[in-house]
Motif scaffolding. Sequence first.
Motif, PDB file in Angstrom:
ATOM      1  N   PRO A 185       7.621  67.399  77.614  1.00 43.05           N
ATOM      2  CA  PRO A 185       8.816  66.737  77.094  1.00 43.05           C
ATOM      3  C   PRO A 185       8.621  65.241  76.838  1.00 43.05           C
ATOM      4  CG  PRO A 185       9.393  68.212  78.894  1.00 43.05           C
ATOM      5  CD  PRO A 185       7.897  68.152  78.839  1.00 43.05           C
ATOM      6  N   VAL A 186       7.826  64.567  77.682  1.00 38.30           N
ATOM      7  CA  VAL A 186       7.611  63.134  77.483  1.00 38.30           C
ATOM      8  C   VAL A 186       6.795  62.891  76.216  1.00 38.30           C
ATOM      9  CG1 VAL A 186       6.788  60.985  78.524  1.00 38.30           C
ATOM     10  CG2 VAL A 186       7.698  62.790  79.976  1.00 38.30           C
TER      11      VAL A 186
ATOM     12  N   SER B 185       6.838  64.811  73.626  1.00 38.44           N
ATOM     13  CA  SER B 185       7.763  65.081  72.516  1.00 38.44           C
ATOM     14  C   SER B 185       8.720  63.920  72.291  1.00 38.44           C
ATOM     15  CB  SER B 185       8.550  66.367  72.791  1.00 38.44           C
ATOM     16  OG  SER B 185       7.679  67.475  72.862  1.00 38.44           O
ATOM     17  N   GLU B 186       9.240  63.334  73.385  1.00 32.64           N
ATOM     18  CA  GLU B 186      10.138  62.178  73.271  1.00 32.64           C
ATOM     19  C   GLU B 186       9.424  60.993  72.616  1.00 32.64           C
ATOM     20  OE1 GLU B 186      11.712  61.116  77.069  1.00 32.64           O
ATOM     21  OE2 GLU B 186      12.439  63.155  77.465  1.00 32.64           O
TER      22      GLU B 186
ATOM     23  N   GLY C  64       9.000  61.554  68.983  1.00 34.01           N
ATOM     24  CA  GLY C  64      10.280  61.354  68.316  1.00 34.01           C
ATOM     25  C   GLY C  64      10.584  59.880  68.116  1.00 34.01           C
ATOM     26  N   ALA C  65      10.193  59.061  69.095  1.00 32.38           N
ATOM     27  CA  ALA C  65      10.446  57.620  69.020  1.00 32.38           C
ATOM     28  C   ALA C  65       9.622  56.953  67.917  1.00 32.38           C
ATOM     29  CB  ALA C  65      10.142  56.961  70.360  1.00 32.38           C
TER      30      ALA C  65
ATOM     31  N   ARG D 218       6.922  57.540  84.318  1.00 32.42           N
ATOM     32  CA  ARG D 218       7.326  58.194  83.068  1.00 32.42           C
ATOM     33  C   ARG D 218       7.397  57.214  81.893  1.00 32.42           C
ATOM     34  NH1 ARG D 218      10.589  62.822  81.725  1.00 32.42           N
ATOM     35  NH2 ARG D 218      11.631  62.511  79.728  1.00 32.42           N
ATOM     36  N   ASP D 219       8.061  56.070  82.099  1.00 31.75           N
ATOM     37  CA  ASP D 219       8.226  55.111  81.003  1.00 31.75           C
ATOM     38  C   ASP D 219       6.897  54.514  80.574  1.00 31.75           C
ATOM     39  OD1 ASP D 219      10.941  55.527  80.982  1.00 31.75           O
ATOM     40  OD2 ASP D 219      11.398  53.804  82.256  1.00 31.75           O
TER      41      ASP D 219
ATOM     42  N   LYS E 223       4.954  57.073  78.583  1.00 29.55           N
ATOM     43  CA  LYS E 223       5.536  57.127  77.237  1.00 29.55           C
ATOM     44  C   LYS E 223       5.071  55.935  76.409  1.00 29.55           C
ATOM     45  CE  LYS E 223      10.123  57.899  75.230  1.00 29.55           C
ATOM     46  NZ  LYS E 223      11.559  58.081  75.578  1.00 29.55           N
TER      47      LYS E 223
END
Length: 200
Positions: free
Chosen positions: A48-49, A51-52, A55-56, A84-85, A88
Amino acid sequence: DLEQRQEFMSIIVVESERLSRLINDILDLAKMEAGTTQWNLADIDPGPVLSEALGATSGLFALAANARLIAEVPPGMAPIRVDRDRFKQVIINLVSNAVKFCDPAMGLVTVKAWQEGGALRFDVIDNGIGIAREDQDRIFERFQQAGNTLTDKPQGTGLGLPICRHILEQFGGEIWVTSDLGKGAVFSVRLPTAEAAAAS
């Protein structure tokens, strides 16, 4: 005249934004090197990370009219222990670089992720001009970029890759590049799974 004033204002805005990014990157890297960065480590599902983060970056592909993204991110990969951040941030940085340097006529950026033993591996691949062998270690140093910095307009701050390397090393990971001139570049990342990190 009005048109010339607008052109100059656009240059001022773009360069001000670039200087702001440079200052933020310098502060970010300085805190990492001084060991004062706060890390919020947790076991996360990387899918999911990824994918996020992709998307960004969709706006970058919209601006680069001839660039497209292919993502191969399978479900069910093992958790990794990261901030997590920050994880990303690494993905967005690598994809942003790939968009900048892909073929301007028909750009293609491919992101592949897979499980490799006790590690997560992902590659960010572009179809741009590639990176000379002598530049491949240098680009992970501060303020260094591929190409001739005397004749080529800088494409960034020259701090993105060193920051990525610092972040990944904090998680027990590594980053490297594989490239030949004229054949694009592959930036590869390997991170231990949460289970492997706990066992080490």
